[in-house]
Design an enzyme around this catalytic site. Structure first.
Site, PDB file in Angstrom:
ATOM      1  N   ASN A 113     -38.109 -20.634 168.714  1.00  0.00           N
ATOM      2  CA  ASN A 113     -37.172 -20.952 167.633  1.00  0.00           C
ATOM      3  C   ASN A 113     -37.575 -22.243 166.952  1.00  0.00           C
ATOM      4  O   ASN A 113     -37.612 -23.296 167.583  1.00  0.00           O
ATOM      5  CB  ASN A 113     -35.751 -21.109 168.200  1.00  0.00           C
ATOM      6  CG  ASN A 113     -34.701 -21.173 167.107  1.00  0.00           C
ATOM      7  OD1 ASN A 113     -34.305 -20.144 166.557  1.00  0.00           O
ATOM      8  ND2 ASN A 113     -34.276 -22.381 166.751  1.00  0.00           N
ATOM      9  N   GLU A 114     -37.893 -22.167 165.688  1.00  0.00           N
ATOM     10  CA  GLU A 114     -38.170 -23.361 164.873  1.00  0.00           C
ATOM     11  C   GLU A 114     -39.123 -24.326 165.580  1.00  0.00           C
ATOM     12  O   GLU A 114     -38.758 -25.464 165.896  1.00  0.00           O
ATOM     13  CB  GLU A 114     -36.862 -24.072 164.505  1.00  0.00           C
ATOM     14  CG  GLU A 114     -35.970 -23.233 163.615  1.00  0.00           C
ATOM     15  CD  GLU A 114     -34.668 -23.945 163.204  1.00  0.00           C
ATOM     16  OE1 GLU A 114     -34.357 -24.982 163.792  1.00  0.00           O
ATOM     17  OE2 GLU A 114     -33.988 -23.444 162.299  1.00  0.00           O
ATOM     18  N   GLU A 268     -31.992 -17.072 159.395  1.00  0.00           N
ATOM     19  CA  GLU A 268     -30.700 -17.754 159.466  1.00  0.00           C
ATOM     20  C   GLU A 268     -30.295 -18.127 158.050  1.00  0.00           C
ATOM     21  O   GLU A 268     -30.930 -18.962 157.412  1.00  0.00           O
ATOM     22  CB  GLU A 268     -30.782 -19.013 160.338  1.00  0.00           C
ATOM     23  CG  GLU A 268     -31.192 -18.733 161.777  1.00  0.00           C
ATOM     24  CD  GLU A 268     -31.252 -20.000 162.644  1.00  0.00           C
ATOM     25  OE1 GLU A 268     -30.767 -21.060 162.203  1.00  0.00           O
ATOM     26  OE2 GLU A 268     -31.788 -19.905 163.763  1.00  0.00           O
ATOM     27  N   TRP A 276     -25.033 -30.611 160.347  1.00  0.00           N
ATOM     28  CA  TRP A 276     -26.022 -31.638 160.678  1.00  0.00           C
ATOM     29  C   TRP A 276     -26.518 -32.455 159.492  1.00  0.00           C
ATOM     30  O   TRP A 276     -27.414 -33.279 159.659  1.00  0.00           O
ATOM     31  CB  TRP A 276     -27.205 -31.000 161.378  1.00  0.00           C
ATOM     32  CG  TRP A 276     -27.728 -29.767 160.696  1.00  0.00           C
ATOM     33  CD1 TRP A 276     -27.307 -28.488 160.899  1.00  0.00           C
ATOM     34  CD2 TRP A 276     -28.727 -29.696 159.681  1.00  0.00           C
ATOM     35  NE1 TRP A 276     -27.994 -27.621 160.078  1.00  0.00           N
ATOM     36  CE2 TRP A 276     -28.879 -28.321 159.326  1.00  0.00           C
ATOM     37  CE3 TRP A 276     -29.515 -30.645 159.027  1.00  0.00           C
ATOM     38  CZ2 TRP A 276     -29.780 -27.898 158.336  1.00  0.00           C
ATOM     39  CZ3 TRP A 276     -30.415 -30.218 158.051  1.00  0.00           C
ATOM     40  CH2 TRP A 276     -30.535 -28.849 157.728  1.00  0.00           C
ATOM     41  N   GLN A 317     -20.667 -27.065 167.303  1.00  0.00           N
ATOM     42  CA  GLN A 317     -19.250 -26.741 167.116  1.00  0.00           C
ATOM     43  C   GLN A 317     -18.804 -26.715 165.664  1.00  0.00           C
ATOM     44  O   GLN A 317     -18.015 -25.869 165.265  1.00  0.00           O
ATOM     45  CB  GLN A 317     -18.388 -27.795 167.815  1.00  0.00           C
ATOM     46  CG  GLN A 317     -18.215 -27.639 169.280  1.00  0.00           C
ATOM     47  CD  GLN A 317     -17.377 -28.788 169.832  1.00  0.00           C
ATOM     48  OE1 GLN A 317     -17.455 -29.902 169.352  1.00  0.00           O
ATOM     49  NE2 GLN A 317     -16.588 -28.500 170.848  1.00  0.00           N
ATOM     50  N   HIS A 319     -20.523 -26.100 163.086  1.00  0.00           N
ATOM     51  CA  HIS A 319     -21.270 -25.181 162.221  1.00  0.00           C
ATOM     52  C   HIS A 319     -20.415 -23.937 162.001  1.00  0.00           C
ATOM     53  O   HIS A 319     -19.964 -23.310 162.955  1.00  0.00           O
ATOM     54  CB  HIS A 319     -22.599 -24.812 162.882  1.00  0.00           C
ATOM     55  CG  HIS A 319     -23.554 -24.161 161.941  1.00  0.00           C
ATOM     56  ND1 HIS A 319     -23.323 -22.932 161.375  1.00  0.00           N
ATOM     57  CD2 HIS A 319     -24.738 -24.581 161.438  1.00  0.00           C
ATOM     58  CE1 HIS A 319     -24.336 -22.622 160.588  1.00  0.00           C
ATOM     59  NE2 HIS A 319     -25.201 -23.604 160.606  1.00  0.00           N
TER      60      HIS A 319
END
Ligand SMILES: [Zn+2]
Ligand SMILES: [Zn+2]
Ligand SMILES: [Zn+2]
Lengths: 541, 541, 541
Positions: A113-114, A268, A276, A317, A319
């Site tokens: 992931n990323e 995504e 963030w 949380q 997001h």
């Protein structure tokens, strides 16, 4: 909705103890989804090694440039050169691939992931020190060859054995740029190799599944062209963070499409607030629809919204999700539903289409790294904002329509230098590919090279071929100054491209902000007219 | 051109393996230069220990205030208290001095290179811990004497043995100022002793050569008066970086001349762009000529341009030379050539001349250190800019004519407090010496002490002598507050100077920026009239 | 003057060698003071462990979030979980308490000094690692219970043993907020327990003495309600540093009174300049009188001026005293003398009085920590200024009358969100208590909860009781979002308070500064009318 991604950080759940795998919960999830007609993309969970692994091998955690061990317990802390992490990664990928390789409800894989996220591209641990020396030995064979290529003689950096070569940790004086460039190439290569192992396992075990990875747009630390070798297509994570504009997102889509020169997925897509950025406003109405159609227009073949339901716990949380923390549908959910209905009508028209621009813009990672390290003017930063130029970043928001001048001049030479021509094209609806300088340029009528500071021999011959075949090549400032080892050419700028330009640069200048100016484009060039700020750098022919 | 400096970081080339020296390449260079009538100044190469030395002894690299080992592989990373580095330094200097001590084409030596550069003046390694304790023991003999001198009783800092005394590493609360001052004196003394070893070797081996060192103007971390003991003359490196003005450069020349009270050399004079400032514009026409004549006017007996040809590789790639990276002559080259011709005519008039001012300004390193550590007002920084006062340093450039007000108020109390009177004199063409407070003041009519915060006994008696002989002494604010151990005097400010001033300070005040004011000088004082900002500090008599 | 505090950092003087105590000098001081009619408050000296202790046990020094050992040699560097420091602390307190427990001239004790000061509340050393795991085990019993409470599943943070749980050191990605909250609670609890040991010893040895501790007003890192359990009354140190206003000081008094719901002392009242703020102006005339009367008006039963005479040496040299460094009386001395005379007349009227407000404001430490960690908008910081919002803090000074708008919006969400309603009340002379959310609310007519983000079950029932008894409860934004484990409630905001509010939040928004607005209060609400800035956060019902 027809596709769901699962398991991207679930190592701790899939292998709760060393060598004891538990796929039951994931089987159940896949089965439930399949039963409702949803297909599943699985992720290898290696971005978040489980607590038991780091507790047993604390030195799996990376070491940063200052020699500090990175704190374990979140994600992306693992060193890709640590043998135990490598071995454990292979094993969990093997296990997952064996288990789901022929599962009818799984259609493909996202690796890890990323890669590189959270500043994890480069590590300075003893394993990396050994690996870097081996990488250099493989590249240069003789240490004297390295000495010549790096040109460290002036400060007495003359190595007599591979063991004397340090990692480019935080030092008092500026490091030798050739040393730094090779370390960045090495670090990028470390992740390419780590990635290649996962791809190979998935290919072997899951012959009918696609394999992709979710990139982060213009993320600078890893060479996307190399990292994605062997994937079926590229994916990326599309977040509208502080400073993003419709044009920067468009350019990100075009870069992502250019990595493999193939349509892509948005793995995504935010469907509401993120958690963030500097601040995280709820998007305006139709934002999710607009973003989705923009992705499709640029060659997006799939869009997955992140995430289904807002997480009750953990660092994300705040997001948003399609459902909120209390399980209520959000505005993003309603828009996503509307898109689903609309796409059913549109799908026949879209199927199999892909953008075919006549203009290419060259994005070179070596040149990004080199210019970021040696801007020769602290106002020309590739990636990081120099604080003193941006005392008021808060003033820059809510300017969705165009990159703000201060933003341009400060935060991102990349933005100004690279995106300015892109935006000029974008405003006139002229599509462009953003590709590697070695890419096959056949078929393009115009090629823009906004900051091709470093020239590898293959790039020179590629551009020569293109121009000799009648193509128009436009070079930006700072082009053709450095050779493949990050040394200055001993010929005037643009070095080996001089035969194409027919003229050379007499000298360059690093300007104060007070010596900036404006460039006014004629109406005939852009339909809307346009004023571009120019400054910070000058080259006299 | 008649002189060339060589070898300042060439240890790795001169001693490619331990104890095997290779002078052949340097012999050849010296010979070629001599054959063309050029004389050579050699540098001892100790500023850049070779890779094999650091690989064998990684703890030669300094430890910073936070306990982090400094990354090796550039320059100035070595700890002067490390016994192996000391021994190896002596050996290579011995070897070079023996080889070139009687070479007819070599005229002198530059020791090392820019001591203290890259924040290397202070090290916090175990070797330094031991050396610091030994230095304290030599100074105080009894630990109780130290306890009284440092006055640490309030926080219970009462030592019962030398082994309990820590290095003043990064701590939670502010350190005892007396502890800090003695560590700064110790650190400066470490480099003085290291330097003295090289000077002694060169004197013994090369009786006919001069010995100098290239300082960095107003560099704060080392006491220049102590560091340069035993040199024939002082040299310095004259770069017009961000924030420099003609007046600050003039003051630097005068300080450099004042260190040994003797004419000086400019060992590095930029001849075009530099590479390490905020931004690095190409200088305007006649810049190199102007700089050269300014140096000569202030007592410069030699000017060497840095550098001959732009480096193709290494971290100084973007630093200009007389020739550029492609070997073409630059504007600086043409100006330097013109100067050469002009100087042939001027030389007879200049030979043997030196400035003889009637005004002296006292620059005291103890007071610099003490005020930098305890400004009592964060807007009064001696050396470092407080970010919050200078959000727009970019606006401060291109003000060659006078220090900008914001620059003054923010970046440098030193600038405002120290340079303001200098500039007033400079604008009226009144030359000044900048000297140590213990310097012989005979012959001066006026002595300015802009910030003589700390008074050593010898300074008090020196000033008493000067005033009693009829001299005019002008004290700036904060004078006479601290004794030699950095304790407050128990008598009113200016302490032991009260007998000279006849008045005392009732109390001082640390002001907000909103309480600043302007001082208007009368026409009769400065021909041009002048407004000076005043604020941040007040003393009520 | 009738009371003097002594010995707060004198460990090194009281126990100059291990196990050899020297109380002679302190006996003499107490006797002299008593002879002149002055009573003595003694401090336990544990805030400054002696050099011999740290030299023998270097690992008593804390380790910071980045893994760096804190430099010893000032104060507050000791780890409260280090067994030797604990044992040595107990011993010196026992010794002092035994010696002075029945001394007629000693009236009470101050424990230690400013717990948590200099960022010392949290330590990341191996002793703390073990203690944290034990604390978690005691709280959760089973590691699976912890896994559920922390909800780390998404990133695979699933622990199989206590030994796998890391300290929340500096990490790449943001830490799990539940992990962080428990570490902050643990750290606060560490100091509560350390404190409790000292209180227990003093109670046993000194049955007739009061015991207090000097807090630091709104200091965020330790839960003041827990830390002060078992004290006779709270004290605090009242300094008017950069950014303080009469209203913020008033609020600090009210918070200090609210900790134990009892009158308090000012243990340190500045009587002139301080030495540690951005700048440190001499206070205006009558400042010391005004401060003293303000303290008395808010329930201050004692005010001690810090300090008697300006320290000649040590890091607080520039801190003023009632006498200056030369022994001269200061303006503060004269004012203090005047107050002494005035209070002799006022004392009969003041004796036994205490404020009895009808309004309470709830200040919850869990919510402070949680919101500081996850503001979801970097402009909403609880404690620390985000630099980019405050490029000109210097402009904010000298605004004694009201919190500046920029200060409010930038530096402190706490200020804006918490203090704004306080100030509205203060301007109308409506007194308020600032108390814990579990405090007995009987007798209040209005309770304000400006940022009750996290709800523990006991808080919910306490508020329910208050409202059911007819009280008016006013909730600020962000209320009722988190449960006791720092997870989002699965019910709409304000979670379990919904039964009291009768309405829920549909969604919240994190706004850009450009979307700020003004709130105009009607004349009838505040006599003076008032405009409050609103922005950064919105909640839609
Ligand atoms: Zn590594
Ligand atoms: Zn050292
Ligand atoms: Zn600890």
């Amino acid at each position: 909705f027809n596709t769901v991604r699962l398991a991207e950080f679930a190592w701790g759940l899939l292998e709760p103890e060393p060598d004891r795998c538990d796929f039951a919960w994931l089987d159940r999830a896949v089965d439930v989804l399949n039963a409702h007609g949803l297909r599943v993309v699985l992720s290898t969970p290696t971005a978040a090694p489980p607590p038991w692994l780091l507790a047993a091998h604390p030195d799996i955690a990376q070491v940063d440039e200052q020699g500090r061990r990175v704190g374990p317990g979140t994600r992306r802390e693992a060193c890709a050169n640590h043998p135990v992490y490598q071995e454990r990664s292979r094993r969990i990928v093997e296990q997952m691939a064996a288990h789901y390789g022929h599962h009818p409800g799984v259609i493909g894989w996202q690796t890890d992931n990323e890669f590189g996220c959270h500043d994890s591209a480069r590590c300075y641990c003893p394993h990396c020190q050994a690996a870097f020396r081996a990488w250099l030995q493989e590249k240069f064979t003789h240490v004297d060859t390295l000495n010549r290529a790096w040109g460290g003689a002036f400060w007495g950096e003359v190595y007599t054995s591979w063991e004397e070569i340090p990692l480019p940790t935080r030092s008092r004086a500026q490091r030798n740029p050739s040393h730094l460039l090779d370390f960045q190439r090495f670090s990028s290569d470390v992740w390419r190799r780590y990635h290649a192992q996962q791809i190979a396992i998935l290919r072997r075990r899951c012959p009918n599944h696609f394999v992709t990875h979710n990139l982060m747009g213009f993320f600078p630390d890893l060479n996307a062209y190399h990292l994605c070798e062997g994937l079926d297509f590229v994916s990326w994570d599309n977040y509208h963070y502080f400073g993003a504009t419709p044009a920067t997102v468009a350019a990100s889509h075009d870069h992502m499409r250019g990595v493999l020169r193939r349509n892509f997925w948005v793995m995504e897509q935010q469907a509401g607030q993120i958690n963030w950025s500097v601040y995280n406003p709820a998007p305006p109405p139709n934002f999710v629809r607009l973003k989705t159609y923009q992705a499709i227009a640029h060659g997006g073949d799939g869009v997955i919204y992140f995430r289904w339901r807002q997480a009750r716990a953990g660092s994300e949380q705040y997001h948003s999700g399609l459902l909120d923390h209390a399980g209520r549908t959000t505005a993003g959910y309603e828009e996503a539903r509307q898109i689903g209905a609309e796409l059913q009508r549109l799908a026949p028209m879209l199927a199999g289409t892909a953008p075919r621009p006549k203009v290419a813009i060259l994005l070179d990672y070596d040149s990004r790294w080199v210019l970021e390290e040696q801007p020769h003017n602290q106002l020309l930063r590739m990636n990081q904002p120099p604080d003193f130029v941006l005392p008021h970043p808060v003033l820059l928001m809510d300017r969705e329509d165009e990159p703000d001048e201060r933003f341009m001049t400060g935060r991102a030479w990349l933005a100004w230098q690279f995106l300015a021509p892109y935006i000029a094209l974008w405003e006139d609806n002229i599509p462009a590919d953003i590709v590697a300088p070695e890419a096959d340029l056949t078929g393009y009528r115009v090629v823009l090279a906004p900051f091709l500071n470093l020239l590898r021999p293959a790039v020179v011959s590629n551009l020569r071929r293109f121009v000799q075949a009648g193509g128009a090549l436009i070079l930006g400032p700072r082009s053709g100054l450095k050779d493949e080892h990050n040394r200055l050419f001993t010929t005037p700028q643009p070095g080996p491209l001089t035969e194409l330009t027919g003229s050379t640069v007499r000298f360059f200048d690093s300007l104060s902000p007070e010596r900036s100016n404006e460039l006014r484009w004629q109406e005939s060039v852009t339909r809307m007219g346009r004023v571009s700020p120019v400054g910070f750098w000058a080259e006299v022919l």
